[in-house]
Design a protein around this motif. Structure first.
Motif, short mmCIF file in Angstrom:
data_model
loop_
_atom_site.label_atom_id
_atom_site.label_comp_id
_atom_site.label_asym_id
_atom_site.label_seq_id
_atom_site.Cartn_x
_atom_site.Cartn_y
_atom_site.Cartn_z
N LYS A 83 0.90 -1.23 0.14
CA LYS A 83 -0.01 -0.12 -0.10
C LYS A 83 1.06 1.30 -0.02
O LYS A 83 1.82 1.40 0.82
N LEU A 84 0.58 2.04 -1.12
CA LEU A 84 1.52 3.20 -1.12
C LEU A 84 1.49 4.17 0.05
O LEU A 84 2.49 4.94 0.39
N SER A 85 0.61 4.11 0.95
CA SER A 85 0.67 5.04 2.12
C SER A 85 1.40 4.48 3.20
O SER A 85 1.54 5.14 4.28
N LYS A 86 1.93 3.21 3.24
CA LYS A 86 2.93 2.80 4.02
C LYS A 86 4.59 3.17 3.52
O LYS A 86 5.67 2.69 4.07
N PHE A 87 4.67 3.98 2.24
CA PHE A 87 5.96 4.32 1.73
C PHE A 87 6.83 5.04 2.88
O PHE A 87 6.25 5.81 3.70
N GLY A 99 19.25 1.91 -13.75
CA GLY A 99 19.63 1.69 -12.44
C GLY A 99 18.44 1.22 -11.74
O GLY A 99 17.52 0.71 -12.33
N LYS A 100 18.32 0.82 -10.50
CA LYS A 100 17.22 0.21 -9.60
C LYS A 100 16.75 1.26 -8.51
O LYS A 100 17.29 2.02 -7.86
N LEU A 101 15.45 1.14 -8.54
CA LEU A 101 14.90 2.07 -7.64
C LEU A 101 14.37 1.34 -6.45
O LEU A 101 13.64 0.12 -6.55
N TYR A 102 14.88 1.60 -5.17
CA TYR A 102 14.44 0.76 -4.00
C TYR A 102 13.25 1.52 -3.18
O TYR A 102 13.54 2.71 -2.78
N LEU A 103 12.29 0.97 -3.10
CA LEU A 103 10.95 1.70 -2.45
C LEU A 103 11.03 1.11 -1.00
O LEU A 103 10.32 -0.12 -1.01
N ASP A 146 8.02 13.06 -4.45
CA ASP A 146 7.18 13.90 -4.15
C ASP A 146 5.72 13.15 -4.20
O ASP A 146 4.86 13.53 -3.18
N ASN A 147 5.44 12.65 -5.09
CA ASN A 147 4.20 11.96 -5.37
C ASN A 147 3.83 10.70 -4.11
O ASN A 147 2.83 10.92 -3.93
N LEU A 148 5.08 10.01 -3.74
CA LEU A 148 4.83 9.14 -2.97
C LEU A 148 4.50 9.67 -1.68
O LEU A 148 3.72 9.37 -0.86
N GLU A 149 5.42 10.94 -1.46
CA GLU A 149 5.02 11.56 0.00
C GLU A 149 3.67 12.12 0.09
O GLU A 149 3.02 12.39 1.02
N ILE A 154 -2.03 11.83 2.47
CA ILE A 154 -3.84 11.84 2.24
C ILE A 154 -4.15 11.00 3.45
O ILE A 154 -3.82 9.98 3.67
N PRO A 155 -5.26 11.59 4.10
CA PRO A 155 -5.94 10.78 5.32
C PRO A 155 -6.51 9.44 4.78
O PRO A 155 -7.02 9.42 3.75
#
Length: 167
Positions: A83-87, A99-103, A146-149, A154-155
Motif C-alpha cells: 500500500k503506497l501509504s506505507k511508503f 539503475g534500480k529504484l528501491y522503495l 514527491d508523489n509518494l510523499e 492523504i488521510p
C-alpha cells in the motif's frame, strides 16, 4: 406560474451543480497514482532482467497499491505488493541511463509471494521493493518521491459500510 418558477429554479440549481462538478478537482490519490503508473511504465528497464524474465506486470492502482509481478523463463513467478501509504523512503542506485529504484516501507509491509519455485510456494513480508528503471533524471526521481510523499499525507478513508439487508 409558481410551478414554472419552481421548475426554473430547480433547473438552474441542477445546471449550477453540474457546472461546479465539471471544474472540481479529481481525487488526489488518483492523480498521484496515475503519475506513478505512467512514470514506471515509461521508464521500466526490462533489459536488466531480459535473460531471466519472460514478462512482467507493474501496476499502481487508483486505490493506492503498487503491484509488481515477474514471470521467469523457468516457470517461477514472483509477486510483490504494498500500500503506497506505507511508503517510507526511496533510494536509486545507478546512473541516468540505468539503475534500480528501491522503495522502502515503514515496516514489513511488502507482500512477497513466489509460485512454482524449487523450494515450494512461499508467502512472506519484506521492507522494500526493487524496480529496474532506465533514463531517469534527478528531476524524475524527485517527482516520484514527491508523489509518494503526497500519497502518505492523504488521510485514510474510512471503510464504506455495507448496508445489511434483513429478511
Amino acid at each position: 406560474m409558481k410551478k414554472f418558477t419552481l421548475c426554473l429554479k430547480m433547473s438552474f440549481i441542477s445546471a449550477l451543480c453540474v457546472f461546479f462538478y465539471a471544474f472540481s478537482n479529481p481525487d488526489p490519490l488518483e492523480q498521484y497514482a496515475g503519475f506513478l503508473q505512467k512514470t514506471f511504465t515509461d521508464h521500466y528497464d526490462s533489459a536488466q532482467e531480459s535473460n531471466q524474465i519472460k514478462r512482467y506486470e507493474l501496476n499502481v492502482t487508483n486505490n493506492g497499491f503498487c503491484r509488481y509481478k515477474r514471470y521467469f523463463n523457468n516457470g517461477k513467478t514472483e509477486y510483490f505488493a504494498f500500500k503506497l501509504s506505507k511508503f517510507k523512503d526511496m533510494d536509486y542506485y545507478g546512473n541516468t541511463a540505468s539503475g534500480k529504484l528501491y522503495l522502502h516501507t515503514k515496516g514489513d509491509d511488502v507482500i512477497v509471494q513466489t509460485y512454482k519455485d524449487r523450494g515450494g510456494d512461499v508467502d512472506s513480508m519484506a521492507t522494500q521493493i526493487i524496480i529496474p528503471l532506465k533514463n531517469m533524471e534527478a528531476e524524475d526521481l524527485n517527482q516520484i518521491r514527491d508523489n509518494l510523499e503526497q500519497i502518505v499525507k492523504i488521510p485514510a478513508q474510512p471503510a464504506k459500510e455495507v448496508a445489511k439487508v434483513e429478511e
